[in-house]
Every structure is written in C-alpha cells, then in structure tokens.
Design an enzyme around this catalytic site. Sequence first.
Site, PDB file in Angstrom:
ATOM      1  N   THR A 126     -36.879  18.239 -32.980  1.00 24.34           N
ATOM      2  CA  THR A 126     -36.966  16.856 -33.504  1.00 24.34           C
ATOM      3  C   THR A 126     -37.972  16.545 -34.270  1.00 24.34           C
ATOM      4  O   THR A 126     -39.202  17.100 -33.901  1.00 24.34           O
ATOM      5  CB  THR A 126     -36.706  15.847 -32.234  1.00 24.34           C
ATOM      6  OG1 THR A 126     -36.982  14.624 -32.781  1.00 24.34           O
ATOM      7  CG2 THR A 126     -37.651  16.366 -31.097  1.00 24.34           C
ATOM      8  N   ASP A 127     -38.003  15.636 -35.170  1.00 16.57           N
ATOM      9  CA  ASP A 127     -39.122  15.235 -35.759  1.00 16.57           C
ATOM     10  C   ASP A 127     -40.425  14.400 -34.787  1.00 16.57           C
ATOM     11  O   ASP A 127     -41.245  14.184 -35.204  1.00 16.57           O
ATOM     12  CB  ASP A 127     -38.837  14.095 -37.043  1.00 16.57           C
ATOM     13  CG  ASP A 127     -37.904  13.000 -36.545  1.00 16.57           C
ATOM     14  OD1 ASP A 127     -37.443  12.807 -35.336  1.00 16.57           O
ATOM     15  OD2 ASP A 127     -37.736  11.770 -37.486  1.00 16.57           O
ATOM     16  N   GLU A 128     -39.500  13.870 -33.671  1.00 13.56           N
ATOM     17  CA  GLU A 128     -40.492  13.142 -32.545  1.00 13.56           C
ATOM     18  C   GLU A 128     -41.695  14.041 -32.304  1.00 13.56           C
ATOM     19  O   GLU A 128     -42.535  13.549 -31.799  1.00 13.56           O
ATOM     20  CB  GLU A 128     -39.608  12.737 -31.766  1.00 13.56           C
ATOM     21  CG  GLU A 128     -38.581  11.717 -32.068  1.00 13.56           C
ATOM     22  CD  GLU A 128     -37.712  11.006 -30.778  1.00 13.56           C
ATOM     23  OE1 GLU A 128     -38.320  10.765 -29.999  1.00 13.56           O
ATOM     24  OE2 GLU A 128     -36.486  10.716 -31.351  1.00 13.56           O
ATOM     25  N   TYR A 151     -39.766  12.843 -23.419  1.00 14.25           N
ATOM     26  CA  TYR A 151     -38.863  13.546 -24.248  1.00 14.25           C
ATOM     27  C   TYR A 151     -39.514  14.402 -25.267  1.00 14.25           C
ATOM     28  O   TYR A 151     -39.314  15.634 -25.369  1.00 14.25           O
ATOM     29  CB  TYR A 151     -37.881  12.694 -24.673  1.00 14.25           C
ATOM     30  CG  TYR A 151     -37.079  13.384 -25.862  1.00 14.25           C
ATOM     31  CD1 TYR A 151     -36.147  14.274 -25.449  1.00 14.25           C
ATOM     32  CD2 TYR A 151     -37.165  12.883 -27.342  1.00 14.25           C
ATOM     33  CE1 TYR A 151     -35.483  15.037 -26.758  1.00 14.25           C
ATOM     34  CE2 TYR A 151     -36.416  13.481 -28.249  1.00 14.25           C
ATOM     35  CZ  TYR A 151     -35.595  14.597 -28.002  1.00 14.25           C
ATOM     36  OH  TYR A 151     -35.071  15.247 -29.028  1.00 14.25           O
ATOM     37  N   LYS A 155     -40.007  18.599 -25.919  1.00 15.49           N
ATOM     38  CA  LYS A 155     -39.494  19.187 -27.087  1.00 15.49           C
ATOM     39  C   LYS A 155     -40.656  19.796 -27.812  1.00 15.49           C
ATOM     40  O   LYS A 155     -40.463  21.162 -28.229  1.00 15.49           O
ATOM     41  CB  LYS A 155     -38.881  18.426 -28.182  1.00 15.49           C
ATOM     42  CG  LYS A 155     -37.460  17.661 -27.421  1.00 15.49           C
ATOM     43  CD  LYS A 155     -36.445  18.561 -27.192  1.00 15.49           C
ATOM     44  CE  LYS A 155     -35.722  19.198 -28.481  1.00 15.49           C
ATOM     45  NZ  LYS A 155     -34.476  20.373 -28.323  1.00 15.49           N
TER      46      LYS A 155
END
Length: 336
Positions: A126-128, A151, A155
């Site tokens: 994810t870009d997060e 979260y 990741k």
Amino acid sequence: MKNILVTGGAGFIGSNFINHILDERDDYNIINLDKLTYAGNLENLKSSEGNKNYHFVKGDITNHELVDYLFNQYNIKYVINFAAESHVDRSILGSEVFFQTNVIGTNVLLETSRRYDVEKFLQVSTDEVYGSLGETGLFTEKTSISPNSPYSSSKASADLLAMSFYETYGFPVLITRCSNNYGPLQFPEKLIPLMILNSLADKKLPVYGDGLNVRDWIYVIDHNKAIDLVFEKGRVGEVYNIGASQEMTNIEIIKLVLNILGKSEDLIEFVKDRPGHDRRYAIDSSKIQNELGWKPEYKFEEAIVKTVEWYKENKNWWERIISGAYQDYYKTQYGK
Ligand code: NAD
Ligand code: TYD
C-alpha cells in the site's frame, strides 16, 4: 499452466482479482488460501466457484504446517499475497492481529516459498507505507518508508522483510504499492461503502476531523490489472507504485455520494479525528506506466456511479455483513 497461491482471495481486492483473472485467462490455476475473517466472504467468489482452475482452502497464512502442505500438494510455483488485516481504524483499536497476519504471516509465506523454489512472489502493499504528504508532491518508489498507523507499519514491515529475501537470498520478490481502492465487494467499514450504506439508511455520515484529508482513488479492476502485469512482466527486486492520479478530499467524496443518491448534505456529521490521521496520499505511477505500459482505464466519475449502483443492487450481500459482529465494531468505533 501456472500454479498460483493467492492468499486473502475472499476479501475485497483478492476476490475481484480472482473473478477477473479467471474470466480473462485459462493458464492460471488458482489456489485461494483465506482464513475467512470478518472481511472474507465466499459469496464474493460465486462466479469463480466450479471453475476447474480454482480451488478454495480455508486456513491461516500463519499456519506453517498448512502452508507447507499446500505448496507440496499443489506444486505451488507462484504466490500473490493479498491476505492482510486491512483497516486502519481497527489497527488503532488493537494492533496484535495486524502483526500476526501482516508480518508473521508474510514471513511464513516467504520462508515456505523459498524452500519450494517459488519462481515469483508478489507482495500486495500500500502507499500508506510512505506516510503522509504535505500539500504538494507525490510518492515515488524512492520515497522513504515512514508509516504512521499500526496497519501501515505492519505492511511496511512486511515489505522490508520481503525485500530482505531478495537482497539476502536472491529470492524473486516483487512489491506493488497501490493507493485507495473502491468498487464492488468492499467491506462497509471503509470510507466509500460506509458512506453509501449510511446514506441509503438516512444515517449520519461520520467525517473525521475537517474532512480535508486527501486520498488518491483507483477502481479495483485497474489495480488488479496492474498486479497481473507486474506479476507477469515486472522486474524482480523492484517496487511498483499503482495509482490513478485521482486525488479527492474526503468531504468531496461524501458530497458526491450524497449527490448520486439524491440525499441531503444534512446527513454529514463532523466527528473526532482519527488519531495519527495521515493528511494526504498521492501516487506517482510513472514507473509502471513507462516500464510496463500500464495505465488506468476507469474514469472516476463513471466508476463511482457504477459502485454506488452496485451497492444499491446488492442489498442481500451487505445486509448479511452489517448484521452481527459488525454492529459491535460500529458501536465501538462511532459510539452509536
Ligand atoms: P480485505 O480486508 O477486504 O480482505 C482481506 C482478506 O484476507 C480477507 O478475505 C481475510 O479473510 C483474509 N485474511 C485475513 N487474515 C488472514 C490470515 N491470517 N490468513 C489467511 N487469510 C487472511 O482487504 P483488501 O482491501 O482486499 O486488501 C487486500 C490487500 O491489498 C491487503 O494486503 C491490503 O493491505 C492491500 N491494499 C488495500 C488497499 C485498499 O484500498 N483496500 C489499497 C492498497 C493495498
Ligand atoms: P479508509 O477507507 O479507512 O482508508 P485509509 O484510512 O486506509 O486511507 O479512510 C479513507 C479516508 O476517509 C481517511 O482519511 C479516513 C476517512 N474516514 C472518515 O472520515 N470517516 C469514516 O467513517 C471512515 C471509515 C474514514
């Protein structure tokens, strides 16, 4: 024929991936390993059931023995790892299961894959992991990892672990980092389906903070086509960002949903901000575009209408989901 272990294939993105890919190709034999957590739903895979190139196994990616058995049983040579705990708000309520699944689970898959000489391992990320942007700038693959939520830090840990397998063992890892997805089959805890369902029920729409946080939206099928392309043609040891350059503030999205449904903006309710709320995400996807020739096909204005229509037409699907345990989560998260 490629024997591919797809994990988390009963969730939002994984089920759209399996349904789409089995429609398009007959050279993929998919073994879907999914624990069927609150987010996993076999109804999502109705159109793939019965396909001779599709097999479902209920189980946990942290279960060494099971994962080992499956690699042996199905002669797995390829892995696409979608399985994860995926909701930021839930990670704020409790991080343990996020580290179990997203980090330990990924480690089990990587270790087993290495033992079985897997030819490609694609980690869906994810870009997060990049953290938060200010008013300008875009995330590139070179942006440093700086996650802010439990979260996104789980990741990011999985990404670092996967890349360490490439550096240490020359193990063929690929990582994709995508922006926020929307489309059919998304669990209604996430912004867009939550706002659609609340609007349909004339319930208040809880907007965190000032509603001006920005996300970069992509239709789930565009994401899945990009994953398939990276899986086929991407260079191992590389990260590929995926995004459709569709930045929107949350309040813009919410007003749009209300407008599509013909509901009043009086339903909007500003509530306490999410702790550690990332202000802005925006993706530079020029690497995958220039190197692999990918580009998004769905226009936001059309695909968001299609998505709202899907939820209107699939009441049976979401009514079952929002009964029971989801109500307890909703009460804990929103206090009503
Ligand atoms: P989701 O929560 O809808 O689905 C997750 C799936 O994983 C569920 O079917 C669940 O049952 C399964 N699962 C959870 N723990 C498991 C375990 N221990 N063993 C086996 N299966 C398990 O998530 P999603 O939105 O479809 O996201 C899929 C992947 O894409 C995740 O890795 C997520 O981090 C990533 N991602 C999501 C988005 C997004 O906007 N939703 C954006 C970028 C990347
Ligand atoms: P979300 O769908 O949880 O995705 P992510 O946090 O992984 O980007 O949230 C998208 C944006 O919407 C985020 O800025 C938080 C905001 N949001 C609300 O304002 N209210 C809500 O009830 C939810 C679920 C999200």
